[in-house]
Design a protein around this motif. Structure first.
Motif, PDB file in Angstrom:
ATOM      1  N   LEU A   1      35.262  47.354  32.639  1.00 38.19           N
ATOM      2  CA  LEU A   1      36.022  47.122  33.875  1.00 38.19           C
ATOM      3  C   LEU A   1      35.684  45.767  34.481  1.00 38.19           C
ATOM      4  O   LEU A   1      36.562  45.058  34.988  1.00 38.19           O
ATOM      5  CB  LEU A   1      35.762  48.236  34.889  1.00 38.19           C
TER       6      LEU A   1
ATOM      7  N   ALA B   1      38.380  42.803  34.993  1.00 31.62           N
ATOM      8  CA  ALA B   1      38.577  42.177  36.306  1.00 31.62           C
ATOM      9  C   ALA B   1      38.355  40.672  36.219  1.00 31.62           C
ATOM     10  O   ALA B   1      39.092  39.882  36.835  1.00 31.62           O
ATOM     11  CB  ALA B   1      37.630  42.804  37.336  1.00 31.62           C
TER      12      ALA B   1
ATOM     13  N   VAL C   1      41.443  39.132  34.678  1.00 30.63           N
ATOM     14  CA  VAL C   1      42.551  39.087  35.634  1.00 30.63           C
ATOM     15  C   VAL C   1      42.325  37.972  36.642  1.00 30.63           C
ATOM     16  O   VAL C   1      43.244  37.204  36.967  1.00 30.63           O
ATOM     17  CB  VAL C   1      42.727  40.458  36.324  1.00 30.63           C
ATOM     18  N   LEU C   2      41.116  37.831  37.166  1.00 35.14           N
ATOM     19  CA  LEU C   2      40.813  36.756  38.112  1.00 35.14           C
ATOM     20  C   LEU C   2      40.968  35.383  37.474  1.00 35.14           C
ATOM     21  O   LEU C   2      41.471  34.446  38.110  1.00 35.14           O
ATOM     22  CB  LEU C   2      39.399  36.930  38.675  1.00 35.14           C
TER      23      LEU C   2
END
Length: 182
Positions: free
Chosen positions: A11, A15, A18-19
């Motif tokens: 996860l 994340a 995605v950032l």
């Protein structure tokens, strides 16, 4: 044997990805500004007949088709199905300016003009002013010379008698051959 990451680590990596993708989008908007500032040259497209206000004012009811053609020029659109009307369409597309389109329709009854309908046409001076975008706020150059400037120019010219007295060289009587002899 492949190493399995715990669920929390996956996860966190997702994340972070995605950032990173979102951070890349921020640089995309700044590069998009650069690409909009550097646009390729687009030619001006002028199509149709420019009809001025003066030409429309010269039209009178009862004019023949030839007289209307002399005032407005050959119509851009004539139709076999609408033989009693001529359409004059003018389109101007320029880079950085909203496209302009003007229409004028001349209606005939038989061989004589009945009426003309269409957009409000600019005068020739207004149209030329709208076209000339090279001198925005620029100073118009002076186009006439003063008497003093003309007199100072006359003193700098070589007299015509001095040019006539120079010897003239004669042209050669024989010319070399264009091709070598065989």
């Amino acid at each position: 044997m492949p190493v399995m990451l715990p669920r929390q680590s996956r996860l966190i990596l997702l994340a972070a990805a995605v950032l990173a993708a979102l951070a890349g989008c921020g640089t995309l908007t700044s590069s998009a500004r650069i690409t909009t500032a550097l646009t390729p040259y687009r030619i001006e497209i002028v199509q149709g007949n420019f009809v001025s206000k003066e030409q429309v004012d010269a039209l009178q009811k009862g004019m023949s088709r030839d007289q209307v053609r002399q005032v407005l020029g050959t119509p851009l659109v004539t139709s076999v199905f609408h033989g009693e009307r001529w359409d004059y369409v003018f389109t101007l597309k320029r880079q950085g300016v909203e496209p302009q389109q003007r229409r004028l329709t001349v209606y005939f009854q038989g061989d004589t003009m009945d009426r003309a309908e269409g957009d409000t046409m600019p005068s020739e001076a207004e149209f030329v002013t709208a076209l000339d975008n090279r001198r925005k706020g620029g100073k118009v150059p002076r186009l006439e010379a003063t008497e003093a400037e003309l007199q100072s120019f006359d003193g700098k010219r070589t007299p015509a008698a001095a040019v006539v007295d120079q010897p003239v060289t004669a042209a050669p009587a024989n010319y070399p051959p264009l091709e070598t002899p065989r």
